[in-house]
Design an enzyme around this catalytic site. Structure first.
Site, PDB file in Angstrom:
ATOM      1  N   PHE A 122       0.911  21.729  12.861  1.00  0.00           N
ATOM      2  CA  PHE A 122       2.227  21.182  12.530  1.00  0.00           C
ATOM      3  C   PHE A 122       2.217  19.694  12.836  1.00  0.00           C
ATOM      4  O   PHE A 122       2.011  19.293  13.991  1.00  0.00           O
ATOM      5  CB  PHE A 122       3.299  21.888  13.353  1.00  0.00           C
ATOM      6  CG  PHE A 122       4.717  21.501  13.008  1.00  0.00           C
ATOM      7  CD1 PHE A 122       5.312  21.980  11.863  1.00  0.00           C
ATOM      8  CD2 PHE A 122       5.450  20.670  13.846  1.00  0.00           C
ATOM      9  CE1 PHE A 122       6.622  21.644  11.549  1.00  0.00           C
ATOM     10  CE2 PHE A 122       6.752  20.322  13.549  1.00  0.00           C
ATOM     11  CZ  PHE A 122       7.342  20.818  12.400  1.00  0.00           C
ATOM     12  N   ASN A 128       4.696   5.631  15.035  1.00  0.00           N
ATOM     13  CA  ASN A 128       5.936   4.906  15.291  1.00  0.00           C
ATOM     14  C   ASN A 128       7.170   5.789  15.206  1.00  0.00           C
ATOM     15  O   ASN A 128       8.298   5.287  15.124  1.00  0.00           O
ATOM     16  CB  ASN A 128       6.081   3.742  14.290  1.00  0.00           C
ATOM     17  CG  ASN A 128       4.981   2.715  14.434  1.00  0.00           C
ATOM     18  OD1 ASN A 128       4.656   2.304  15.555  1.00  0.00           O
ATOM     19  ND2 ASN A 128       4.390   2.305  13.326  1.00  0.00           N
ATOM     20  N   ARG A 267      -4.741  31.430  53.812  1.00  0.00           N
ATOM     21  CA  ARG A 267      -5.133  30.229  54.556  1.00  0.00           C
ATOM     22  C   ARG A 267      -4.497  30.240  55.946  1.00  0.00           C
ATOM     23  O   ARG A 267      -3.270  30.335  56.082  1.00  0.00           O
ATOM     24  CB  ARG A 267      -4.683  28.983  53.789  1.00  0.00           C
ATOM     25  CG  ARG A 267      -4.905  27.665  54.500  1.00  0.00           C
ATOM     26  CD  ARG A 267      -6.367  27.353  54.698  1.00  0.00           C
ATOM     27  NE  ARG A 267      -6.576  25.976  55.097  1.00  0.00           N
ATOM     28  CZ  ARG A 267      -7.707  25.503  55.576  1.00  0.00           C
ATOM     29  NH1 ARG A 267      -8.754  26.304  55.725  1.00  0.00           N
ATOM     30  NH2 ARG A 267      -7.818  24.242  55.904  1.00  0.00           N
ATOM     31  N   GLN A 335      -0.049  20.941  46.513  1.00  0.00           N
ATOM     32  CA  GLN A 335       0.187  20.510  47.890  1.00  0.00           C
ATOM     33  C   GLN A 335      -0.121  21.634  48.887  1.00  0.00           C
ATOM     34  O   GLN A 335      -0.737  21.399  49.932  1.00  0.00           O
ATOM     35  CB  GLN A 335       1.646  20.064  48.054  1.00  0.00           C
ATOM     36  CG  GLN A 335       1.935  19.336  49.351  1.00  0.00           C
ATOM     37  CD  GLN A 335       1.288  17.964  49.399  1.00  0.00           C
ATOM     38  OE1 GLN A 335       0.966  17.370  48.371  1.00  0.00           O
ATOM     39  NE2 GLN A 335       1.072  17.449  50.607  1.00  0.00           N
ATOM     40  N   GLY A 338      -3.650  22.012  49.659  1.00  0.00           N
ATOM     41  CA  GLY A 338      -4.280  20.898  50.364  1.00  0.00           C
ATOM     42  C   GLY A 338      -5.394  20.281  49.541  1.00  0.00           C
ATOM     43  O   GLY A 338      -5.273  20.138  48.315  1.00  0.00           O
ATOM     44  N   GLU A 362       7.334  18.817  21.920  1.00  0.00           N
ATOM     45  CA  GLU A 362       8.428  19.651  21.399  1.00  0.00           C
ATOM     46  C   GLU A 362       9.789  19.136  21.861  1.00  0.00           C
ATOM     47  O   GLU A 362      10.716  19.912  22.114  1.00  0.00           O
ATOM     48  CB  GLU A 362       8.253  21.113  21.822  1.00  0.00           C
ATOM     49  CG  GLU A 362       7.020  21.781  21.285  1.00  0.00           C
ATOM     50  CD  GLU A 362       7.082  22.071  19.798  1.00  0.00           C
ATOM     51  OE1 GLU A 362       8.200  22.154  19.248  1.00  0.00           O
ATOM     52  OE2 GLU A 362       6.014  22.211  19.181  1.00  0.00           O
ATOM     53  N   GLU A 366      14.257  13.768  27.882  1.00  0.00           N
ATOM     54  CA  GLU A 366      15.376  12.884  27.563  1.00  0.00           C
ATOM     55  C   GLU A 366      16.088  13.341  26.286  1.00  0.00           C
ATOM     56  O   GLU A 366      17.330  13.353  26.211  1.00  0.00           O
ATOM     57  CB  GLU A 366      14.870  11.446  27.398  1.00  0.00           C
ATOM     58  CG  GLU A 366      14.388  10.795  28.685  1.00  0.00           C
ATOM     59  CD  GLU A 366      13.037  11.289  29.154  1.00  0.00           C
ATOM     60  OE1 GLU A 366      12.689  11.064  30.328  1.00  0.00           O
ATOM     61  OE2 GLU A 366      12.300  11.913  28.348  1.00  0.00           O
TER      62      GLU A 366
END
Length: 378
Positions: A122, A128, A267, A335, A338, A362, A366
């Site tokens: 597609f 631009n 962990r 995070q 680690g 897609e 904004e």
């Protein structure tokens, strides 16, 4: 109010989950390393009835509902968001045919898309013209029984290998969006130049390309719908597609959450699993909450679509929330891992990179805000 899936939806969920684990998961590592999509997945998906699942049975489709489509994209997204992006292009690219196409065009393209015998891409974004999709520069001029297409399409998922490329082009630029038409162009059409793959931050296995049309001549039979006024079909395609995209994004978020949960239980630091520290427990709680909210928004939008009720606002809400949440969830997953989270040995670094695309393609976050605000009447 019933939050349970129907029996058909449960069957779809179970079958696609098992298929994804068996047929897709073993292919992810090589596909990511080589930036190559495993094309054998298209006919395999087609044989199971997982491509274009909402299309009618008379064309070879499953005749399933939009909720089933969302389920499929979410489950594949848990394995690889890149795989889901490529495979879902089969429906996005042929949806304008469903809206505007003749019966002859449906008979021609639908069986190919549904079976995976041919692949589709597609092309709407241009160098631009991205979010401002109404101001495309690609033109299609009538010349006897043909159209001559000039322009460039960017960031085309499946572009490097697709057999057919669905594009938007202006047949009369003076009419703005009313002068936009839709074409399906064969990859071997004279004047079509495939510029190859683009290297990306994430979604490595979803091959993305640039397509140039230099006086590309196509038959008038390649025109989908009227020679002008095709913009509504494009918008309808994007509205439904946003549900699918939100689902695959929710899938990668769920994968990241599940990986973080598993790792944090295993962990051990300072004598106990790291999930026992309040700071980490609270992170996991927030991650789980965002995953569930994303899925609820996705399935509500899909349900509204199935009920033939307005769903554009809910589709944009699902896409906006799921994509922004996925960025946070995958970031927290890294995070919690680690240093290991930064290593390619663990999949969370891929989830993190892939999720970032969700706020861009897609319809950017904004643009989703603008769409939602307009539909809210503000």
């Amino acid at each position: 109010m019933n939050f349970d899936f129907t029996e058909e939806q449960k069957i779809f969920q179970d079958s696609i989950r098992r298929f994804a684990l068996k047929e897709m998961a073993p292919l992810v590592e090589k596909a990511e390393e080589t930036n190559t999509f495993p094309l054998e997945l298209f006919p395999k998906m087609g044989a199971q009835g997982y491509l274009c699942v909402t299309y009618e049975e008379k064309y070879g489709g499953a005749g399933a509902d939009k909720v089933c489509d969302a389920i499929i994209n979410l489950e594949i997204g848990r394995i690889s968001m890149g795989f889901s992006a490529s495979l879902s292009s089969q429906m996005l690219s042929t949806f304008p045919v469903k809206v505007f196409g003749s019966e002859e065009q449906k008979d021609k393209y639908f069986p190919f898309a549904i079976s995976g015998e041919k692949t589709f891409a597609f092309g709407m974004t241009e160098p631009n013209a991205g979010s401002d999709s109404a101001n495309i520069e690609t033109t299609a001029k009538r010349d006897g029984g043909s159209y001559v297409i000039k322009g460039t399409k960017m960031f085309v998922t499946n572009g490097p290998f697709a057999d057919y490329i669905t594009i938007s082009a202006s047949t009369d630029r003076s009419r703005g969006i009313k002068g936009i038409a839709i074409f399906i162009v064969d990859k071997d059409a004279p004047g079509l130049k495939n510029m190859g793959k683009l290297e990306k931050m994430g979604l490595h296995c979803a091959e993305t390309g640039e397509i140039v049309f230099e006086d590309c001549r196509v038959s008038e039979e390649c025109l989908i719908g009227p020679p002008e006024g095709g913009f509504p079909a494009l918008m309808e395609s994007l509205n439904e597609s946003r549900i699918s995209v939100a689902a695959m994004i929710a899938g990668v978020a769920q994968a990241a959450f599940e990986a973080a949960m598993a790792y944090s239980k295993e962990r051990v630091a300072f004598g106990r699993p790291i999930c026992k520290f309040q700071v980490n427990r609270f992170k996991l709680v927030e991650m789980g909450m965002m995953v569930e909210t994303s899925k609820l928004l996705v399935y509500k939008a899909a349900w509204l679509c199935d009920q033939k009720r307005p769903f554009a606002k809910e589709a944009s809400m699902a896409k906006l929330f799921a994509s922004e949440a996925a960025c946070r969830i995958t970031g927290q997953a890294v995070q919690l891992h680690g240093g290991y989270g930064y290593m390619k040995e663990y999949p969370v670094e891929r989830y993190f990179r892939d999720a970032r695309a969700g706020t861009i393609f897609e319809g950017t976050s904004e643009i989703q805000h603008e769409v939602i605000a307009r539909l809210m009447g503000i």
